[in-house]
Design an enzyme around this catalytic site. Structure first.
Site, PDB file in Angstrom:
ATOM      1  N   CYS A  78       0.705  -1.277  -0.111  1.00  0.00           N
ATOM      2  CA  CYS A  78      -0.087   0.233   0.185  1.00  0.00           C
ATOM      3  C   CYS A  78       0.949   1.295   0.176  1.00  0.00           C
ATOM      4  CB  CYS A  78      -0.887  -0.523   1.034  1.00  0.00           C
ATOM      5  SG  CYS A  78       0.101  -0.026   2.711  1.00  0.00           S
ATOM      6  N   HIS A 129      -2.493   1.587   7.260  1.00  0.00           N
ATOM      7  CA  HIS A 129      -2.270   0.919   5.920  1.00  0.00           C
ATOM      8  C   HIS A 129      -2.919   2.357   4.853  1.00  0.00           C
ATOM      9  CE1 HIS A 129      -4.088  -1.370   1.579  1.00  0.00           C
ATOM     10  NE2 HIS A 129      -4.984  -0.518   2.262  1.00  0.00           N
ATOM     11  N   HIS A 141      -5.088   1.686  -3.881  1.00  0.00           N
ATOM     12  CA  HIS A 141      -5.017   0.750  -2.957  1.00  0.00           C
ATOM     13  C   HIS A 141      -4.489  -0.738  -3.293  1.00  0.00           C
ATOM     14  CE1 HIS A 141      -7.581  -1.799  -0.695  1.00  0.00           C
ATOM     15  NE2 HIS A 141      -8.427  -1.598  -2.140  1.00  0.00           N
TER      16      HIS A 141
END
Length: 169
Positions: A78, A129, A141
């Site tokens: 990510c 994240h 993402h």
């Protein structure tokens, strides 16, 4: 009757066409970029560059996930996707999602604009994240092992419960 789906490249092209309107720079945008340590010498406004970074990230859809990855040919995690996308337009960011959260100027979810960063807590209270907001409640993402770079919905039950905040570069 059968449904036909547009090829992925056509969908990416459509997204890029929609997002091309995101590059308008206002006086307020310029002031906020100075607050983050950017100056006119750093090139175009950080706001416009964030929109360009989003375009780079959207073009990576379908790239495979790889822990520690930050290169299209090898795959992305990510923060690697975000780091790669912003680096591609000349914006240096920290490499980890936690450090990106510390670096970004906090904004309310209701103030999200395409190119802003969205942060999540997946397994603990620590930010773990990050994605790039794409507009219309969606973000791009690199989700996890076994999955590819994708667009996801902020209102999805999984992501909605784990949303931790948003930031602007």
């Amino acid at each position: 009757m059968t449904k036909t789906l547009a090829p992925r490249w056509l969908l990416v092209l459509a997204c890029l066409a929609v997002l091309s309107g995101c590059s308008v720079v206002t006086e307020r945008d310029s002031a906020s970029s100075r607050d983050l340590g950017y100056s006119a010498a750093d090139g175009p406004s950080a706001s416009r560059d964030a929109g360009e970074a989003l375009k780079v990230a959207l073009a990576q859809q379908g790239a495979r996930y790889r822990a520690g990855g930050d290169d299209p040919s090898e795959g992305f995690d990510c923060s690697g996707l975000v780091h790669f996308s912003f680096s591609s337009v000349g914006i240096k960011l920290p490499r980890s999602s936690h450090d990106m959260f510390q670096h970004a100027r906090r904004i309310d979810r209701s103030d999200l604009r395409p190119g802003d960063l969205v942060f999540f807590r997946l397994r603990s209270s620590r930010i773990s994240h990050v994605g790039i907001y794409a507009g219309n409640g969606r973000f791009v993402h690199a989700p996890s092992r076994g999955k590819d770079v994708e667009l996801a919905s902020m209102s999805d039950k999984y992501w909605g419960r784990r949303f931790a905040g948003a930031g602007r570069i």
